[in-house]
Motif scaffolding. Structure first.
Motif, PDB file in Angstrom:
ATOM      1  N   GLY A   9       0.889 -51.708 -53.445  1.00 45.62           N
ATOM      2  CA  GLY A   9       0.709 -50.296 -53.153  1.00 45.62           C
ATOM      3  C   GLY A   9       0.073 -50.020 -51.814  1.00 45.62           C
ATOM      4  N   LEU A  10      -0.252 -51.077 -51.054  1.00 49.70           N
ATOM      5  CA  LEU A  10      -0.874 -50.907 -49.736  1.00 49.70           C
ATOM      6  C   LEU A  10       0.002 -51.569 -48.683  1.00 49.70           C
ATOM      7  N   TYR A  11       0.324 -50.823 -47.617  1.00 47.08           N
ATOM      8  CA  TYR A  11       1.271 -51.276 -46.607  1.00 47.08           C
ATOM      9  C   TYR A  11       0.721 -51.007 -45.207  1.00 47.08           C
ATOM     10  N   VAL A  12       1.327 -51.652 -44.231  1.00 47.32           N
ATOM     11  CA  VAL A  12       0.938 -51.439 -42.841  1.00 47.32           C
ATOM     12  C   VAL A  12       2.182 -51.501 -41.962  1.00 47.32           C
ATOM     13  N   ALA A  13       2.220 -50.652 -40.933  1.00 41.99           N
ATOM     14  CA  ALA A  13       3.344 -50.634 -39.984  1.00 41.99           C
ATOM     15  C   ALA A  13       2.831 -50.323 -38.590  1.00 41.99           C
ATOM     16  N   GLY A  14       3.692 -50.535 -37.599  1.00 37.80           N
ATOM     17  CA  GLY A  14       3.308 -50.272 -36.216  1.00 37.80           C
ATOM     18  C   GLY A  14       2.398 -51.359 -35.676  1.00 37.80           C
ATOM     19  N   TRP A  15       1.729 -51.038 -34.578  1.00 37.51           N
ATOM     20  CA  TRP A  15       0.890 -52.017 -33.905  1.00 37.51           C
ATOM     21  C   TRP A  15      -0.247 -52.528 -34.784  1.00 37.51           C
ATOM     22  N   LEU A  16      -0.678 -51.740 -35.753  1.00 37.37           N
ATOM     23  CA  LEU A  16      -1.739 -52.173 -36.657  1.00 37.37           C
ATOM     24  C   LEU A  16      -1.312 -53.399 -37.464  1.00 37.37           C
ATOM     25  N   GLY A  17      -0.014 -53.526 -37.701  1.00 29.99           N
ATOM     26  CA  GLY A  17       0.487 -54.653 -38.466  1.00 29.99           C
ATOM     27  C   GLY A  17       1.064 -55.769 -37.629  1.00 29.99           C
ATOM     28  N   THR A  18       1.615 -55.437 -36.470  1.00 29.04           N
ATOM     29  CA  THR A  18       2.298 -56.439 -35.643  1.00 29.04           C
ATOM     30  C   THR A  18       1.507 -56.878 -34.433  1.00 29.04           C
ATOM     31  N   GLY A  19       0.498 -56.112 -34.067  1.00 27.76           N
ATOM     32  CA  GLY A  19      -0.127 -56.281 -32.774  1.00 27.76           C
ATOM     33  C   GLY A  19       0.586 -55.394 -31.772  1.00 27.76           C
ATOM     34  N   PRO A  20      -0.050 -55.117 -30.625  1.00 26.42           N
ATOM     35  CA  PRO A  20       0.514 -54.178 -29.653  1.00 26.42           C
ATOM     36  C   PRO A  20       1.665 -54.780 -28.865  1.00 26.42           C
ATOM     37  N   THR A  21       2.870 -54.614 -29.380  1.00 26.64           N
ATOM     38  CA  THR A  21       4.022 -55.202 -28.712  1.00 26.64           C
ATOM     39  C   THR A  21       5.228 -54.282 -28.832  1.00 26.64           C
ATOM     40  N   GLY A  22       6.088 -54.312 -27.831  1.00 30.47           N
ATOM     41  CA  GLY A  22       7.331 -53.549 -27.889  1.00 30.47           C
ATOM     42  C   GLY A  22       7.193 -52.111 -27.425  1.00 30.47           C
TER      43      GLY A  22
ATOM     44  N   ASN B 215      -0.800 -59.180 -43.263  1.00 30.13           N
ATOM     45  CA  ASN B 215       0.309 -58.653 -44.061  1.00 30.13           C
ATOM     46  C   ASN B 215       1.483 -59.608 -44.060  1.00 30.13           C
ATOM     47  N   GLU B 216       2.336 -59.416 -45.038  1.00 28.83           N
ATOM     48  CA  GLU B 216       3.608 -60.138 -45.128  1.00 28.83           C
ATOM     49  C   GLU B 216       4.716 -59.091 -45.210  1.00 28.83           C
ATOM     50  N   SER B 217       5.485 -58.966 -44.131  1.00 26.09           N
ATOM     51  CA  SER B 217       6.590 -58.002 -44.062  1.00 26.09           C
ATOM     52  C   SER B 217       6.121 -56.575 -44.371  1.00 26.09           C
ATOM     53  N   GLY B 218       4.912 -56.249 -43.945  1.00 23.37           N
ATOM     54  CA  GLY B 218       4.395 -54.896 -44.132  1.00 23.37           C
ATOM     55  C   GLY B 218       3.555 -54.709 -45.370  1.00 23.37           C
ATOM     56  N   ARG B 219       3.605 -55.657 -46.297  1.00 23.49           N
ATOM     57  CA  ARG B 219       2.758 -55.592 -47.491  1.00 23.49           C
ATOM     58  C   ARG B 219       1.389 -56.174 -47.143  1.00 23.49           C
ATOM     59  N   VAL B 220       0.342 -55.384 -47.293  1.00 21.58           N
ATOM     60  CA  VAL B 220      -1.002 -55.838 -46.945  1.00 21.58           C
ATOM     61  C   VAL B 220      -1.472 -56.881 -47.960  1.00 21.58           C
ATOM     62  N   LEU B 221      -2.141 -57.909 -47.461  1.00 19.87           N
ATOM     63  CA  LEU B 221      -2.634 -58.977 -48.316  1.00 19.87           C
ATOM     64  C   LEU B 221      -4.029 -58.667 -48.850  1.00 19.87           C
ATOM     65  N   LYS B 222      -4.326 -59.218 -50.033  1.00 19.28           N
ATOM     66  CA  LYS B 222      -5.658 -59.043 -50.601  1.00 19.28           C
ATOM     67  C   LYS B 222      -6.696 -59.823 -49.812  1.00 19.28           C
ATOM     68  N   ASP B 223      -6.305 -61.000 -49.342  1.00 17.77           N
ATOM     69  CA  ASP B 223      -7.180 -61.822 -48.515  1.00 17.77           C
ATOM     70  C   ASP B 223      -6.318 -62.710 -47.632  1.00 17.77           C
ATOM     71  N   ALA B 224      -6.948 -63.346 -46.673  1.00 15.72           N
ATOM     72  CA  ALA B 224      -6.203 -64.104 -45.675  1.00 15.72           C
ATOM     73  C   ALA B 224      -5.787 -65.482 -46.150  1.00 15.72           C
ATOM     74  N   THR B 225      -6.344 -65.947 -47.242  1.00 15.31           N
ATOM     75  CA  THR B 225      -6.092 -67.319 -47.664  1.00 15.31           C
ATOM     76  C   THR B 225      -5.069 -67.440 -48.784  1.00 15.31           C
ATOM     77  N   SER B 226      -5.167 -66.586 -49.800  1.00 19.29           N
ATOM     78  CA  SER B 226      -4.279 -66.731 -50.961  1.00 19.29           C
ATOM     79  C   SER B 226      -2.879 -66.169 -50.725  1.00 19.29           C
ATOM     80  N   LYS B 227      -2.741 -65.314 -49.699  1.00 18.05           N
ATOM     81  CA  LYS B 227      -1.463 -64.661 -49.405  1.00 18.05           C
ATOM     82  C   LYS B 227      -1.010 -63.746 -50.547  1.00 18.05           C
ATOM     83  N   SER B 228      -1.936 -63.342 -51.377  1.00 20.96           N
ATOM     84  CA  SER B 228      -1.612 -62.452 -52.489  1.00 20.96           C
ATOM     85  C   SER B 228      -1.484 -61.020 -51.981  1.00 20.96           C
ATOM     86  N   VAL B 229      -0.404 -60.342 -52.391  1.00 20.44           N
ATOM     87  CA  VAL B 229      -0.127 -58.984 -51.916  1.00 20.44           C
ATOM     88  C   VAL B 229      -0.979 -57.964 -52.668  1.00 20.44           C
ATOM     89  N   ASP B 230      -1.529 -57.033 -51.943  1.00 16.92           N
ATOM     90  CA  ASP B 230      -2.295 -55.927 -52.530  1.00 16.92           C
ATOM     91  C   ASP B 230      -1.302 -54.803 -52.830  1.00 16.92           C
TER      92      ASP B 230
END
Length: 436
Positions: free
Chosen positions: A354-367, A337-352
């Protein structure tokens, strides 16, 4: 005075070899309804904080939260130590959010099993993934899968009553336990093992765990970290509690603190305060000889042998990919993801969109929970900004969810009944609740 129990905090740089007032679900909306519909997957802190922000920011908005467990609150309910009831007070905030007229809770619904991500995206204008990190990082060393080597995450889940972990049955018949890791989870586990059972009986520790702990023979706990005191991941609050634990002596390895005082002036304030407390505690114990060692991990051929009948692995959590439609980083254990916006793929950095991620699922288990709150608010703002700016199209109606499309769904009113039953069961035992 002889103190019968002790915790040893040590750093070992070597290879390690282990031998109800709430409504039910809405029946959906009419096809021509303009309502903005958002689905949050995961009813832990990130999910609730995001729902709170979205409901306050967007007008004409409905937030549906689906959760694989039959009960809400995630790690606040099943990860926070029972002797930290003040941390669980955030549940009061979550309850206020859940009582909002445009909030719905769908418990006992699993993404990737009961419904796919594609189906959710067809039914909602936006989907926010917040289902957390429910697996363990592993050491990948010999004998790690022996019966006496357990996950600290599972141990915490066991005494906190997570469904499915009630039969963990940790072997507490030995005198010593080694915990591999030096974060808050490791310190929590050590404190639970060394605390008075009479004190724990006043908490919401499960009865089966209290029974096992009452028969425990554990008197000594080692905390083993691969780095030094300057990299310790526990907080000063956790350390203070350990140092003040009745009838428990904390013992440090003096060699680990060589040259540490010289680093104090350059440390950030939180790290400086934590390090000063460690040094103060060290100064209060008997001194021993020390050798020079730089404060960076250096491989050595030195091997320390620690007697331990039980080993708890506590080197971090990781998330898993529960649906093939998620762009997931298997190595990093999180969603791309980029700032919570989920990417379509890992290479193009294109945002998908309407799809978002937050919490440890997006940042890794920290804090800590405060970290999660700030991160969830940030992603929720991004989601709202995208809707307000029409980056996410909400002009067409979406169906949302109906109770009948799922099997044995748990609604918020059902949760109220579970909550009341747990509180009543706890009252009979002189504790806040007994989890079902």
């Amino acid at each position: 005075m002889f103190l019968p129990k002790k915790v040893l905090l040590s750093t070992i740089t070597k290879q390690c070899c282990l031998h109800t007032n709430k409504k039910e679900f809405s029946a959906g909306v009419a096809v021509n309804s303009p309502t903005k519909r958002i689905c949050i997957v995961g009813a832990g802190p990130a999910g609730f904080y995001a729902a709170q922000y979205i409901l306050k920011t967007l007008s004409d908005c409905v937030v549906d939260v689906i959760e694989k467990l039959p009960v809400p609150f995630g790690l606040v309910r099943f990860g926070v130590a029972p002797d930290h009831p003040e941390v669980k007070n955030v549940i009061n905030t979550f309850n206020k959010t859940a009582e909002h007229k445009n909030f719905n809770f769908f418990g006992n619904v699993t993404l990737g099993k009961d419904i796919s991500l594609q189906e959710l995206r067809e039914r909602y204008h936006a989907v926010l993934l917040t289902y957390g990190a429910d697996q363990d990082r592993e050491l990948n060393i010999p004998n790690e899968n022996q019966p006496n080597v357990l996950s600290a995450r599972k141990f915490v889940a066991w005494y906190n009553g997570l469904p499915g972990e009630q039969d963990l049955n940790p072997n507490l018949s030995g005198r010593s336990v080694a915990i591999l890791g030096q974060g808050n989870v490791a310190v929590d586990a050590a404190r639970m093992l060394l605390s008075s059972v009479d004190a724990l009986r006043k908490t919401d520790t499960t009865e089966y765990a209290l029974e096992a702990l009452s028969r425990s023979k554990v008197e000594q706990v080692y905390l083993v970290g691969r780095r030094g005191p300057l990299q310790a991941a526990f907080t000063i609050k956790e350390l203070r509690e350990m140092l003040k634990l009745p009838n428990v002596q904390t013992i440090w390895k003096p060699d680990d603190f060589t040259d540490v005082p010289a680093h104090l002036p350059n440390l950030p304030r939180p790290r400086k305060r934590l390090t000063e407390l460690m040094l103060k505690s060290l100064s209060e114990q008997s001194s021993s000889s020390s050798s020079n060692r730089a404060q960076r991990p250096i491989p050595t051929d030195k091997i320390d042998h620690l007697p331990a009948e039980l080993i708890l692995r506590s080197i971090g959590y990781k998330s898993t990919c529960v649906d093939g439609g998620i762009c997931f980083d298997d190595r990093g254990g999180r969603v791309f993801n980029e700032s919570g916006r989920v990417l379509k793929d890992a290479t193009s950095k294109s945002v998908d969109k309407g799809l978002y991620v937050a919490g440890w699922l997006g940042t890794g288990p920290t804090g800590v929970i405060l970290t999660t709150m700030n991160g969830a608010f940030g992603v929720a703002k991004t989601l709202c900004d995208d809707i307000i700016s029409n980056e996410v199209d909400t002009s067409s109606s979406k169906a949302g969810s109906e109770a009948k499309q799922y099997g044995r769904v748990v609604t918020w009113s059902h949760w109220h009944r579970i909550n009341q039953a747990e509180i009543k069961a706890g009252e009979r035992l002189g504790k806040p609740r007994e989890k079902l």
